[in-house]
Design an enzyme around this catalytic site. Structure first.
Site, mmCIF file in Angstrom:
data_model
loop_
_atom_site.group_PDB
_atom_site.id
_atom_site.type_symbol
_atom_site.label_atom_id
_atom_site.label_comp_id
_atom_site.label_asym_id
_atom_site.label_seq_id
_atom_site.Cartn_x
_atom_site.Cartn_y
_atom_site.Cartn_z
ATOM 1 N N HIS A 84 0.814 -1.230 0.000
ATOM 2 C CA HIS A 84 0.000 0.000 0.000
ATOM 3 C C HIS A 84 0.845 1.276 0.000
ATOM 4 O O HIS A 84 2.023 1.244 -0.332
ATOM 5 C CB HIS A 84 -0.990 0.004 1.176
ATOM 6 C CG HIS A 84 -1.573 -1.342 1.440
ATOM 7 N ND1 HIS A 84 -2.460 -1.917 0.582
ATOM 8 C CD2 HIS A 84 -1.354 -2.252 2.423
ATOM 9 C CE1 HIS A 84 -2.783 -3.126 1.042
ATOM 10 N NE2 HIS A 84 -2.120 -3.344 2.145
ATOM 11 N N GLU B 210 -1.207 1.169 7.891
ATOM 12 C CA GLU B 210 -0.514 -0.099 7.657
ATOM 13 C C GLU B 210 0.841 0.146 7.018
ATOM 14 O O GLU B 210 1.838 -0.477 7.365
ATOM 15 C CB GLU B 210 -1.346 -1.047 6.770
ATOM 16 C CG GLU B 210 -0.611 -2.366 6.548
ATOM 17 C CD GLU B 210 -1.264 -3.305 5.557
ATOM 18 O OE1 GLU B 210 -2.476 -3.187 5.310
ATOM 19 O OE2 GLU B 210 -0.544 -4.158 5.010
ATOM 20 N N HIS C 258 3.470 -6.855 4.587
ATOM 21 C CA HIS C 258 2.142 -6.357 4.971
ATOM 22 C C HIS C 258 1.869 -6.611 6.441
ATOM 23 O O HIS C 258 2.590 -7.375 7.100
ATOM 24 C CB HIS C 258 1.043 -7.100 4.180
ATOM 25 C CG HIS C 258 0.870 -6.630 2.788
ATOM 26 N ND1 HIS C 258 -0.148 -5.817 2.395
ATOM 27 C CD2 HIS C 258 1.612 -6.874 1.677
ATOM 28 C CE1 HIS C 258 -0.056 -5.571 1.099
ATOM 29 N NE2 HIS C 258 1.013 -6.204 0.628
ATOM 30 N N GLU D 264 2.226 -11.407 6.078
ATOM 31 C CA GLU D 264 1.245 -10.672 6.883
ATOM 32 C C GLU D 264 1.712 -10.787 8.330
ATOM 33 O O GLU D 264 1.470 -11.788 9.004
ATOM 34 C CB GLU D 264 -0.156 -11.271 6.728
ATOM 35 C CG GLU D 264 -0.785 -11.075 5.360
ATOM 36 C CD GLU D 264 -1.454 -9.705 5.182
ATOM 37 O OE1 GLU D 264 -1.224 -8.787 6.010
ATOM 38 O OE2 GLU D 264 -2.224 -9.573 4.209
HETATM 39 ZN ZN LIG Z 1 -1.756 -4.980 3.430
#
Ligand SMILES: [Zn+2]
Length: 332
Positions: free
Chosen positions: A10, A25, A81, A148
């Protein structure tokens, strides 16, 4: 020179993608990405390139990221992420690593090599290695993983995510486990090569004998292949340039067999490959575009390059290594 593409997921301003308290994030992802880059830079024979906007100002579209990594010729890709469940605080927790639903065998190996180090560095629950039809792991032509690292909307995980020391250690651990996976060595003169000294020990290197810093070597020409016996996208691109076929780093339309499963740049399907047809023509074997098992064309290649003639590609492969050397030396 092994090329590692990476990126923080992102951008800073991307809507959603924040904790219930409003933290972004990207900010967490960025801290891990920066620590990763800092650590991997200490190793020889590897170069890393970032494919998101390091300022966070723009959210680089996923297609631009994957096209960038593909055309740069990344050998591996890592996307950083942090997770979210429903955007509401809860006690869900843990770290997971994603590979594509139909991953390259090397993506599985990469995930296996890195995921445990990530779990350990966060000190959170292990949710395992998962498969997902995610753009970044699907559209990258090289082995790729998406990490993640804990949930932004978890009251458990947020403690780790807000600790810069933890995020720095995660990035460092990813770099170290990747380096181990790739068999990389740290550059001579790198500060981190000096073992940590306990107070009572005399210094191992007296100041007068401190190693003279080696001048920064210019990066090896990107046209030089790593002679590692793995037939990845970079090797395929070099062959495609050699034979004048479309340069995309992919051997398309191949049957799935023990040889093609050892070729990271092979894609399974039908129709065969333009490059393989060109190689077959050159080597004087049947021209069908397929690497069969065993393969007449591979046998001819082995004969040409003086390696064991079994018609099979193993990993690492002696014939691929010899081919990489010949391509590098201009003798192929
Ligand atoms: Zn993400």
């Amino acid at each position: 020179m092994i090329k590692i593409g990476y990126g923080a997921g992102h951008g800073y301003h991307t809507p959603g993608k924040r904790t219930p308290a409003g933290e972004r994030e990207w900010s967490f992802n960025n801290k891990v990405a920066r620590a990763f880059a800092k650590e991997i830079a200490l190793y020889k024979g590897v170069i890393a390139k970032r494919f998101d906007d390091p300022t966070g100002e723009s959210d680089v579209p996923l297609l631009v990221r994957t096209n960038g990594a593909n055309s740069w010729g990344a050998d591996y890709y890592i996307s950083f992420h942090h997770n979210a469940l429903a955007g509401q605080w809860g006690n869900h927790t843990g770290v997971e690593t994603y590979i594509y639903t139909n991953p390259l065998p090397q993506s599985v190996e990469l995930a296996n090599a890195i995921h445990p180090a990530v779990v350990n560095a966060y000190g959170l629950a292990d949710r395992g290695i998962k498969r997902g039809n995610l753009h970044i792991v699907r559209e990258t032509e090289m082995p790729a993983i998406l990490i993640e690292g804990g949930f932004m909307d978890s009251t458990i995980d947020i403690v780790k995510l807000k600790n810069d020391q933890v995020l720095a250690n995660v990035g460092k651990s990813v770099a170290q486990s990747l380096a181990k996976f790739l068999g990389l060595k740290k550059a001579v003169g790198s500060v981190q090569d000096t073992p940590v000294q306990t107070p009572n020990q005399p210094p191992k290197i007296p100041p007068t004998q401190a190693p003279t810093p080696t001048p920064n070597k210019p990066p090896m020409s990107s046209s030089k292949l790593v002679e590692d016996g793995s037939w990845g996208p970079a090797t395929t691109r070099a062959l495609q340039r050699h034979y004048g076929t479309t340069v995309d780093g992919i051997i398309s339309g191949q049957p799935r067999n023990p040889s093609t499963e050892n070729i990271p740049s092979a894609r399974f399907g039908s129709g065969g490959s333009q490059l393989i047809r060109a190689m077959q023509k050159d080597l004087g074997t049947t021209v069908d575009g397929y690497i069969s098992y065993p393969s007449q064309m591979i046998r001819a290649l082995q004969k040409k390059l003086g390696t064991t003639e079994d018609g099979i590609i193993s990993r690492p492969s002696q014939v691929v290594k010899a081919m990489q050397r010949a391509l590098n030396n201009g003798t192929f």
